[in-house]
Design an enzyme around this catalytic site. Sequence first.
Site, PDB file in Angstrom:
ATOM      1  N   PHE A 133       0.860  -1.241  -0.106  1.00  0.00           N
ATOM      2  CA  PHE A 133       0.134  -0.054   0.096  1.00  0.00           C
ATOM      3  C   PHE A 133       0.958   1.122   0.055  1.00  0.00           C
ATOM      4  CE2 PHE A 133      -2.790   3.161   2.068  1.00  0.00           C
ATOM      5  CZ  PHE A 133      -3.771   3.188   1.248  1.00  0.00           C
ATOM      6  N   ASP A 205       1.341  -5.222   8.504  1.00  0.00           N
ATOM      7  CA  ASP A 205       0.233  -4.309   8.413  1.00  0.00           C
ATOM      8  C   ASP A 205      -1.092  -5.212   8.526  1.00  0.00           C
ATOM      9  OD1 ASP A 205      -1.920  -2.423   7.584  1.00  0.00           O
ATOM     10  OD2 ASP A 205      -0.373  -1.151   6.400  1.00  0.00           O
ATOM     11  N   TYR A 230     -10.904   1.290  10.366  1.00  0.00           N
ATOM     12  CA  TYR A 230     -12.393   1.798   9.576  1.00  0.00           C
ATOM     13  C   TYR A 230     -12.743   0.780   8.656  1.00  0.00           C
ATOM     14  CZ  TYR A 230      -8.444   4.050   7.197  1.00  0.00           C
ATOM     15  OH  TYR A 230      -7.257   4.341   6.597  1.00  0.00           O
ATOM     16  N   LYS A 231     -11.940  -0.204   8.398  1.00  0.00           N
ATOM     17  CA  LYS A 231     -12.392  -1.097   7.460  1.00  0.00           C
ATOM     18  C   LYS A 231     -13.284  -2.135   8.183  1.00  0.00           C
ATOM     19  CE  LYS A 231      -7.990  -0.566   4.929  1.00  0.00           C
ATOM     20  NZ  LYS A 231      -8.512   0.558   3.672  1.00  0.00           N
ATOM     21  N   ARG A 380     -12.148  -3.579  -7.027  1.00  0.00           N
ATOM     22  CA  ARG A 380     -12.288  -4.416  -5.876  1.00  0.00           C
ATOM     23  C   ARG A 380     -13.770  -4.706  -5.110  1.00  0.00           C
ATOM     24  NH1 ARG A 380      -8.010  -2.007  -1.544  1.00  0.00           N
ATOM     25  NH2 ARG A 380      -9.567  -0.324  -1.398  1.00  0.00           N
TER      26      ARG A 380
END
Length: 405
Positions: A133, A205, A230-231, A380
């Site tokens: 990322f 991560d 927040y995912k 995605r």
Amino acid sequence: MTASGSPPVAPARAYAQDLDAADPLAPFRERFAIGDPDVIYLCGNSLGRQPRAAVEHIERAMQEWAKELVEGWQHWLDLPTHVGDLMAGPILGAGPGQVIVSDSTSVNLYKLAMAARTAVPGRPVVVTDAGEFPTDRYVLEGLGDRRLITSDPVAGPTVDDVTQALDDHVGVVCLSQVGYRSSALADMADITAAVHDAGALMLWDLSHSAGCFPVALDRHGVDLAVGCTYKYLCAGPGAPAFLFVRTEVQDRLRQPIWGWFGQRDQFAMGERYDPAPDARQFLVGTPSVIGLAGVQAGVEVVAEAGVAAIRGKALTLGALGVQLHRAWLAGRGFSLGSPPEGVHRGSHLSLCHADAQRIHAELAGSGRVITDFRFPNTIRLGLAPLTTRFVDVWDAFDRLRALSY
Ligand SMILES: Cc1ncc(COP(=O)(O)O)c(C=O)c1O
């Protein structure tokens, strides 16, 4: 194509309905705000839906603020460690005293990578993957000596990829457990062991695995980890992130941002920085009390459902998506951008197409299916198990195949 040359047959919509009827996690969808029922939301891998309990938790924090004013800090001060301990066992497979919730993932990554690098003298090189990322790559680039692995873009980094990058200059290796683009699931046990054998520290991560995969930090002897909330943890936009530091290495590490929340005796207002001897050292400044209320709400609902059950449903959701891709899309310019076998994948599924950006926009517009697009060619589909039904997956693929391309 099948052996006979004809495309595989897609399961009927009734099959998806049957899976929903038998799904023990189905009632959890009611615990979230849903909004327009005709919109299919497949973006929980980016921003999880809002748990109804978040409104209560945040409302409670607002009332505390109104009534207690500055006295509220008597109990708010401990929130980063308290919420960290709440998530440690059920979400991260970690014992207490090792997780705190604070700052953003990017800032936490900087704190831990820098601390790890200086804790291993004479080994300034930090290894990561070229497909990591962006924030991870940039933060590590900023540290100086960064070495990149070039792993397979779909399968993600393997133990061999990592081993080939290791030598006695490497102090820390940083990788995502689940890749943000392909959803590839890395082998945490073997990669961590290989990194330790080479004398370096391992930093994971967990942004795409926390809350949807049974992470086992203690079992795999992981040194360090970061991740966002927040995912799949559904803590809300910009909610504070978490970090994990294994008890045994806490003493060896000194994080680079010396703030007063990391001070051993915070309110002595001492002249010099004297870090706390435990995970509190990794705090920096005043935490977001409202943000932490959101994290607590998300963690509680995920812990109640259980990450093992969530993972089980993710595997079946993903398998349905792969089947529908093969039957409807594979011959029409689409390819799977994720590992086809569920055991090698996290909770999202990536589809690649030369015209993905336009298709993604049309899918959101006329199709009313919210996904995300990752430049240059990837759509995605986030199959967040607590809020995604099997019919959502079937309908999303049905709407996708109806578009022109
Ligand atoms: C793997 C990974 N790391 C970090 C982040 C985000 O970091 P931050 O919350 O600091 O923006 C993301 C966001 O999607 C991510 O996918």
